[in-house]
Enzyme design. Structure first.
Site, short mmCIF file in Angstrom:
data_model
loop_
_atom_site.label_atom_id
_atom_site.label_comp_id
_atom_site.label_asym_id
_atom_site.label_seq_id
_atom_site.Cartn_x
_atom_site.Cartn_y
_atom_site.Cartn_z
N TYR A 175 7.77 -35.85 -28.19
CA TYR A 175 6.52 -35.10 -28.36
C TYR A 175 5.73 -35.08 -27.06
O TYR A 175 5.23 -34.03 -26.63
CB TYR A 175 5.68 -35.71 -29.48
CG TYR A 175 4.35 -35.04 -29.67
CD1 TYR A 175 4.27 -33.72 -30.11
CD2 TYR A 175 3.15 -35.71 -29.41
CE1 TYR A 175 3.05 -33.08 -30.29
CE2 TYR A 175 1.93 -35.09 -29.59
CZ TYR A 175 1.89 -33.77 -30.02
OH TYR A 175 0.67 -33.15 -30.19
N THR A 212 -6.02 -32.20 -39.18
CA THR A 212 -5.26 -31.08 -39.74
C THR A 212 -4.00 -31.63 -40.40
O THR A 212 -3.82 -32.84 -40.51
CB THR A 212 -4.86 -30.07 -38.64
OG1 THR A 212 -3.91 -30.69 -37.76
CG2 THR A 212 -6.09 -29.64 -37.83
#
Length: 309
Positions: A175, A212
Site C-alpha cells: 500500500y 470511510t
C-alpha cells in the site's frame, strides 16, 4: 481563511470524471462538483453502489448532471473501454479525479497479473489518464488530481526488476509503495504538462485520516492484521467525516490560484482544513519519476506522452 466547498467556482459546462465516485470521498466529490454545475461521470466498478450514489446526489440536487460509466481499475481492458465510453460522450474533459483505491489487501493480482494495490491504485489510473489525455488537452485548462497518502513515506521506489513484489510482499508495504507511486505520478504528469507547454495542471492530494469504508474493507479482506483493526478503530473514533476528508482533493481540483505540481492535505497531517503543503525530497525527484514512468509504460503497454500543441 479556511477553504470550504463554498469556495468552488461555478463549474457549469465543465465535465468531471471521478474514479470511485460511488462512495466515501469520491461520492462527496461527485456531490460537490455537481452542485457547482459540472457534469460528473461516476466511474466505478460496483454498479449497484454507483446507482445508489447517483440517486443520493440527485435526491439532494435534482438538477445534478451525472452519469455512470463502469470502470474496474484492476483490468486494463475495462480501463480502455471506460475511456472509450467517456471520450465518445465527452470530447472534452475538464477534471479528472484519480480517487479510487484499495488499502493493505491480502496478496492477490489484477486481471492483468499486477500486484493488486499497485495495479488498482496506480497502474489503472496511469492508463486511464493516458487514454483520456486527448480530451483533457482539448479543455481550456484541464486539471488532474491524484490521491496519495501519508503512508507513502513508508514505501519506496518501484523495483523495475520486481514491480509486483513477488518477493517480500507485505500488505502495508504494498500500500505504501502504491501511494508513493501516486505521489510521483501526479508530480511527473505536471512536469510533462510544463515541458509540452500546455495549460493542463496536475496536483496531488491526501485526505488525512478519514472515516470511510476504506479501513473497514481492509479489515473485511483480512490481510492487514492488527494494524488494520487499529486503523479502523482510529478512523471511527477520530477520523474526519468524508465531507471534510474530501476537501484536499476538491481544492486541488478547483482552486483557481493553483499553479500545478502542488500537494493539498489537512493542515495537521491527518486532520484539519485543506491547505497547500510543501513538496519534499526534491533532490532525486526527477530520477524517481523517470523510473516510475518507464515501469508504468512497460507494464501497461500504454504510453503517456504529452504532445506539444
Amino acid at each position: 481563511m479556511t477553504w470550504t466547498p463554498a469556495d468552488i467556482p461555478d463549474l457549469t459546462g465543465r465535465v468531471a470524471v471521478v474514479t470511485g465516485g460511488n462512495g466515501g470521498l469520491g461520492l462527496v466529490c461527485v456531490q460537490e462538483l455537481a452542485r457547482t454545475g459540472a457534469h460528473v461521470v461516476i466511474a466505478a466498478r460496483d454498479q449497484d453502489k454507483a446507482r445508489g450514489a447517483e440517486e443520493y446526489v440527485r435526491a439532494r440536487n435534482p438538477a445534478a448532471l451525472t452519469e455512470i460509466v463502469p470502470l474496474d481499475l484492476g483490468s486494463l481492458a475495462s480501463v480502455a473501454t471506460a475511456a472509450e465510453t467517456i471520450l465518445a460522450a465527452h470530447p472534452r474533459v475538464d477534471l479528472l479525479l484519480n480517487n479510487a483505491g484499495v488499502m493493505a489487501m491480502p496478496k492477490r493480482t489484477t486481471d492483468d497479473g499486477f500486484e493488486m494495490q499497485f495495479g488498482v491504485d496506480h497502474l489503472g489510473h496511469f492508463a486511464l489518464t493516458a487514454h483520456l489525455l486527448p480530451a483533457l488537452l482539448r479543455a481550456e485548462a484541464a486539471r488532474v488530481v491524484t490521491v496519495t497518502s501519508t503512508a507513502r513515506f513508508g514505501g519506496g521506489p518501484v523495483d523495475p526488476a520486481d514491480p509486483h513484489l513477488t518477493r517480500g510482499y507485505g500488505p502495508w508495504r504494498a500500500y505504501a509503495r502504491a501511494k508513493w507511486a501516486n505521489y510521483h505520478f501526479g508530480l511527473g504528469l505536471q512536469r510533462r504538462f510544463e515541458e509540452a507547454g500546455v495549460r493542463a495542471l496536475s496536483n496531488i492530494a491526501h485526505p488525512g485520516l478519514s472515516n470511510t469504508d476504506l479501513q473497514s474493507r481492509t479489515v473485511r479482506e483480512g490481510g492487514a492484521g492488527w494494524l488494520g483493526a487499529a486503523s479502523e478503530v482510529l478512523a471511527t473514533r477520530s477520523g474526519m467525516p468524508a465531507a471534510l476528508g474530501a476537501r484536499p482533493q476538491l481544492r486541488a481540483a478547483t482552486d483557481p490560484v493553483s499553479r500545478g505540481g502542488e500537494l493539498y492535505a489537512p493542515r495537521y497531517a491527518s486532520n484539519g482544513p485543506a491547505v497547500r503543503r510543501p513538496i519534499l525530497r526534491r533532490w532525486d525527484l526527477g530520477t524517481r519519476i523517470a523510473e516510475l514512468w518507464a515501469v508504468s509504460e512497460r507494464e501497461t503497454g500504454v504510453v503517456l506522452d504529452v504532445p506539444r500543441p
